[in-house]
Design an enzyme around this catalytic site. Sequence first.
Site, short mmCIF file in Angstrom:
data_model
loop_
_atom_site.label_atom_id
_atom_site.label_comp_id
_atom_site.label_asym_id
_atom_site.label_seq_id
_atom_site.Cartn_x
_atom_site.Cartn_y
_atom_site.Cartn_z
N TYR A 101 0.83 -1.19 0.00
CA TYR A 101 0.00 0.00 0.00
C TYR A 101 0.88 1.26 0.00
CZ TYR A 101 -3.52 -3.47 1.39
OH TYR A 101 -4.34 -4.58 1.44
N HIS A 122 0.49 -11.93 0.84
CA HIS A 122 -0.61 -11.11 0.30
C HIS A 122 -1.48 -11.85 -0.74
CE1 HIS A 122 -1.56 -6.56 -0.20
NE2 HIS A 122 -2.65 -7.26 -0.40
P1 NAP Z 1 -13.85 -0.68 1.47
O1 NAP Z 1 -13.33 -0.63 2.84
O2 NAP Z 1 -14.98 -1.57 1.17
O3 NAP Z 1 -14.24 0.76 0.96
C1 NAP Z 1 -13.44 1.88 1.15
C2 NAP Z 1 -14.22 3.09 0.63
O4 NAP Z 1 -15.42 3.20 1.40
C3 NAP Z 1 -13.47 4.40 0.80
O5 NAP Z 1 -13.77 5.19 -0.34
C4 NAP Z 1 -14.09 5.02 2.03
O6 NAP Z 1 -14.12 6.45 1.99
C5 NAP Z 1 -15.51 4.52 1.93
N1 NAP Z 1 -16.14 4.42 3.25
C6 NAP Z 1 -15.65 3.85 4.37
N2 NAP Z 1 -16.52 3.94 5.38
C7 NAP Z 1 -17.61 4.59 4.88
C8 NAP Z 1 -18.84 4.99 5.43
N3 NAP Z 1 -19.15 4.71 6.69
N4 NAP Z 1 -19.72 5.65 4.62
C9 NAP Z 1 -19.42 5.91 3.33
N5 NAP Z 1 -18.26 5.55 2.75
C10 NAP Z 1 -17.36 4.89 3.53
O7 NAP Z 1 -12.70 -1.09 0.43
P2 NAP Z 1 -11.14 -1.43 0.47
O8 NAP Z 1 -10.33 -0.31 0.96
O9 NAP Z 1 -10.85 -2.02 -0.85
O10 NAP Z 1 -11.04 -2.63 1.54
C11 NAP Z 1 -10.79 -2.44 2.89
C12 NAP Z 1 -9.39 -2.86 3.28
O11 NAP Z 1 -9.17 -4.23 3.02
C13 NAP Z 1 -8.27 -2.18 2.49
O12 NAP Z 1 -8.09 -0.83 2.86
C14 NAP Z 1 -7.12 -3.10 2.78
O13 NAP Z 1 -6.59 -2.85 4.07
C15 NAP Z 1 -7.80 -4.45 2.73
N6 NAP Z 1 -7.70 -5.09 1.39
C16 NAP Z 1 -6.98 -6.24 1.29
C17 NAP Z 1 -6.84 -6.83 0.05
C18 NAP Z 1 -6.02 -8.09 -0.08
O14 NAP Z 1 -5.70 -8.48 -1.21
N7 NAP Z 1 -5.69 -8.74 1.02
C19 NAP Z 1 -7.45 -6.29 -1.09
C20 NAP Z 1 -8.21 -5.14 -0.94
C21 NAP Z 1 -8.34 -4.56 0.31
P3 NAP Z 1 -13.06 7.39 2.76
O15 NAP Z 1 -11.71 6.72 2.61
O16 NAP Z 1 -13.18 8.68 2.06
O17 NAP Z 1 -13.47 7.49 4.21
#
Ligand code: NAP
Length: 273
Positions: free
Chosen positions: A45, A104
């Site tokens: 990241y 990962h």
């Molecule tokens: P997510 O958490 O589903 O969505 C993030 C988005 O949702 C951001 O734009 C955020 O906005 C918004 N958001 C968060 N809370 C909200 C709320 N209460 N109301 C409205 N919008 C909201 O997606 P993601 O970041 O892809 O997944 C989460 C985490 O999982 C990642 O950050 C990472 O740590 C991990 N991940 C792991 C892998 C893997 O391969 N292992 C892959 C993808 C993700 P703001 O940021 O503007 O608050």
Amino acid sequence: MLTLPRIGQGTWDVPESGARMQEAIDALRTGIALGMTHIDTAEMYGNGRAEEIVGEAVSGIPRDSLFVTSKVLPGNATYDGTIAACERSLKRLRMDYLDLYLLHWPSRFPLKDTMRALEQLVRDGKARAIGVSNFDLDDVREAQSYLQNVPLACNQVLYHLRERGIETRLIPYCTSNGIAVVGYTPFGRSRFPRPSSRGGAVLEQIAAKYGKTVRQIVLNFLTRMPHVYTIPKASRSEHARENAGAAGWDLEQADIDAIDEAFPVEDGPLATI
Ligand code: NAP
């Protein structure tokens, strides 16, 4: 079995500089203060920048009150490369150990070497627990077969309302083998249900009944099963506050059934982002 807060905080795509970064740091701190002490990051990241930002966000917070996960990039996942990657992550995080260290996603290097390196990191006190990410059932079994003294503690996989395939075999297998399932991307990015859709209307109705928001209903639903966790990423404090409010209460079975019907499980190979 790992014990950690059901709803944690992701850090992929966290703003890397300026006022938006400061806002993201405040959001992480807000989330931690509200119990979302499970922080998920990775060397990938922002090329390590997210780990530095996590280090900054948690400075002054007692280390033992946090649960911090990071991940080695598959391209670094040789035996020596895994050990070195963990050490670089710890330096960026300004920590002595990780609570959980994951591969990962499956790499081109022999999995046996990566798992041996992860075990060594536990023996050296650099990681408390180890696991994998984006591993389907056969890969999980293979990873387990290479571990001699340390159990496989976690598989982190895609899990949201429109990607529920892991419920058919992966979650049952992991749960019965003491492997925590951490679901990522709980809001499904562009696939988050719109209020005008049939599923969106179901969620709105349930949210009104509980006096919660739709996102809180979604996060609660995704963590309804024992040993299944979620890690929404929020770089705004109001989002972190809202996400924290999704824990500590339970949906009634009739509402779980209604969500089940609106967003049915589709079997198939493991999906990734
Ligand atoms: P997510 O958490 O589903 O969505 C993030 C988005 O949702 C951001 O734009 C955020 O906005 C918004 N958001 C968060 N809370 C909200 C709320 N209460 N109301 C409205 N919008 C909201 O997606 P993601 O970041 O892809 O997944 C989460 C985490 O999982 C990642 O950050 C990472 O740590 C991990 N991940 C792991 C892998 C893997 O391969 N292992 C892959 C993808 C993700 P703001 O940021 O503007 O608050």
